[in-house]
Write a protein that holds these residues in place. Structure first.
Motif, PDB file in Angstrom:
ATOM      1  N   ASN A   5       0.817  -1.220   0.000  1.00  0.00           N
ATOM      2  CA  ASN A   5       0.000   0.000   0.000  1.00  0.00           C
ATOM      3  C   ASN A   5       0.847   1.266   0.000  1.00  0.00           C
ATOM      4  N   ASP A   6       2.080   1.152   0.533  1.00  0.00           N
ATOM      5  CA  ASP A   6       2.981   2.310   0.612  1.00  0.00           C
ATOM      6  C   ASP A   6       3.911   2.411  -0.584  1.00  0.00           C
ATOM      7  N   LEU A   7       3.949   1.371  -1.406  1.00  0.00           N
ATOM      8  CA  LEU A   7       4.932   1.257  -2.474  1.00  0.00           C
ATOM      9  C   LEU A   7       4.265   1.195  -3.841  1.00  0.00           C
ATOM     10  N   GLN A  18       8.431  -8.815 -18.634  1.00  0.00           N
ATOM     11  CA  GLN A  18       8.246 -10.099 -19.314  1.00  0.00           C
ATOM     12  C   GLN A  18       7.040 -10.884 -18.775  1.00  0.00           C
ATOM     13  N   GLY A  19       6.064 -10.179 -18.191  1.00  0.00           N
ATOM     14  CA  GLY A  19       4.865 -10.823 -17.663  1.00  0.00           C
ATOM     15  C   GLY A  19       5.060 -11.514 -16.328  1.00  0.00           C
ATOM     16  N   LEU A  20       6.288 -11.553 -15.804  1.00  0.00           N
ATOM     17  CA  LEU A  20       6.561 -12.254 -14.540  1.00  0.00           C
ATOM     18  C   LEU A  20       5.863 -11.595 -13.358  1.00  0.00           C
ATOM     19  N   PHE A  21       5.849 -10.259 -13.332  1.00  0.00           N
ATOM     20  CA  PHE A  21       5.229  -9.547 -12.216  1.00  0.00           C
ATOM     21  C   PHE A  21       3.713  -9.748 -12.243  1.00  0.00           C
ATOM     22  N   GLU A  22       3.137  -9.689 -13.421  1.00  0.00           N
ATOM     23  CA  GLU A  22       1.690  -9.883 -13.560  1.00  0.00           C
ATOM     24  C   GLU A  22       1.272 -11.307 -13.175  1.00  0.00           C
ATOM     25  N   LYS A  23       2.109 -12.299 -13.484  1.00  0.00           N
ATOM     26  CA  LYS A  23       1.812 -13.693 -13.109  1.00  0.00           C
ATOM     27  C   LYS A  23       1.705 -13.859 -11.602  1.00  0.00           C
ATOM     28  N   GLU A  24       2.409 -13.010 -10.859  1.00  0.00           N
ATOM     29  CA  GLU A  24       2.348 -13.070  -9.391  1.00  0.00           C
ATOM     30  C   GLU A  24       1.398 -12.010  -8.826  1.00  0.00           C
ATOM     31  N   PHE A  26       1.417  -8.816  -9.073  1.00  0.00           N
ATOM     32  CA  PHE A  26       2.030  -7.565  -8.639  1.00  0.00           C
ATOM     33  C   PHE A  26       1.563  -6.458  -9.582  1.00  0.00           C
ATOM     34  N   THR A  27       1.213  -5.325  -9.013  1.00  0.00           N
ATOM     35  CA  THR A  27       0.781  -4.191  -9.818  1.00  0.00           C
ATOM     36  C   THR A  27       2.002  -3.437 -10.335  1.00  0.00           C
ATOM     37  N   VAL A  28       2.084  -3.321 -11.644  1.00  0.00           N
ATOM     38  CA  VAL A  28       3.171  -2.581 -12.279  1.00  0.00           C
ATOM     39  C   VAL A  28       2.563  -1.398 -13.029  1.00  0.00           C
TER      40      VAL A  28
END
Length: 191
Positions: A5-7, A18-24, A26-28
């Motif tokens: 919430n702070d980050l 490469q879609g790795l963050f979205e697979k987990e 994570f909001t990018v």
């Protein structure tokens, strides 16, 4: 470590994640390429999310650091700001209260530190303003964060030597960079 919430996580392009963050899940927030796009998105995200910290993960070229090395940025400079005909130092924005180099507070003691030169061109040679690595968005984000009182942390995965092969090396090394960047993103989150 920070609470999600702070980050707010900013990257330039989906190719860097490469879609790795979205697979987990994570909001990018993607800024797009260049200083203007980066400044607009950073300002918007800070106002919308009320984050206390912006983490910028991305790729960079470097003739100092080795390809595949992860570097924490210690300061940002504008490598394409040149008002020298009017008597100003290269990299300095005239009449701006912020210094030409924006210093960051280190977060990862185990990582090498470097000065990142930001400019609106894909650098393939020696920069006019001294720096250790080059990108196209970081200085703008650092400036927005400094003006709005938000902590800024930036990690850059070195994809290329900022030379004539940089465009090929950058593309070839995106997936290995995404794996290294997500590893460090997990480290920064509160468990």
């Amino acid at each position: 470590m920070f609470n999600t919430n702070d980050l707010a996580l900013l990257m330039a392009l989906p190719g860097e994640s490469q879609g790795l963050f979205e697979k987990e899940n994570f909001t990018v927030h993607y800024t797009g390429i260049g200083k203007v796009n980066a400044a607009m998105v950073a300002t918007d995200i800070i106002h919308k999310t009320k984050c206390k910290v912006i983490l910028n993960l991305g790729t960079a070229g470097s003739s100092k650091f080795k390809t595949h090395e992860l570097v924490e940025v210690s300061s940002f400079v504008q490598r394409d700001m040149d008002i020298t005909p009017l008597g100003f130092a290269r990299g300095e924005t005239p009449f701006d209260p912020l210094p030409g180099a924006i210093e960051l507070i280190p977060y990862f003691p185990e990582l090498p530190k470097g000065v990142c030169g930001t400019g609106d061109n894909f650098e393939t040679g020696k920069t006019a303003v001294p720096c250790d690595l080059v990108d196209m968005e970081g200085y703008a984000i650092a400036k927005v964060c400094r003006r709005l009182g938000v902590q800024f942390i930036s990690l850059k995965y070195i994809t290329d030597g900022a030379n004539s092969d940089a465009h090929k090396d950058w593309e070839a090394n995106l997936i290995s960079g995404a794996h290294k960047l997500i590893e460090y993103y997990r480290k920064i989150l509160v468990k």
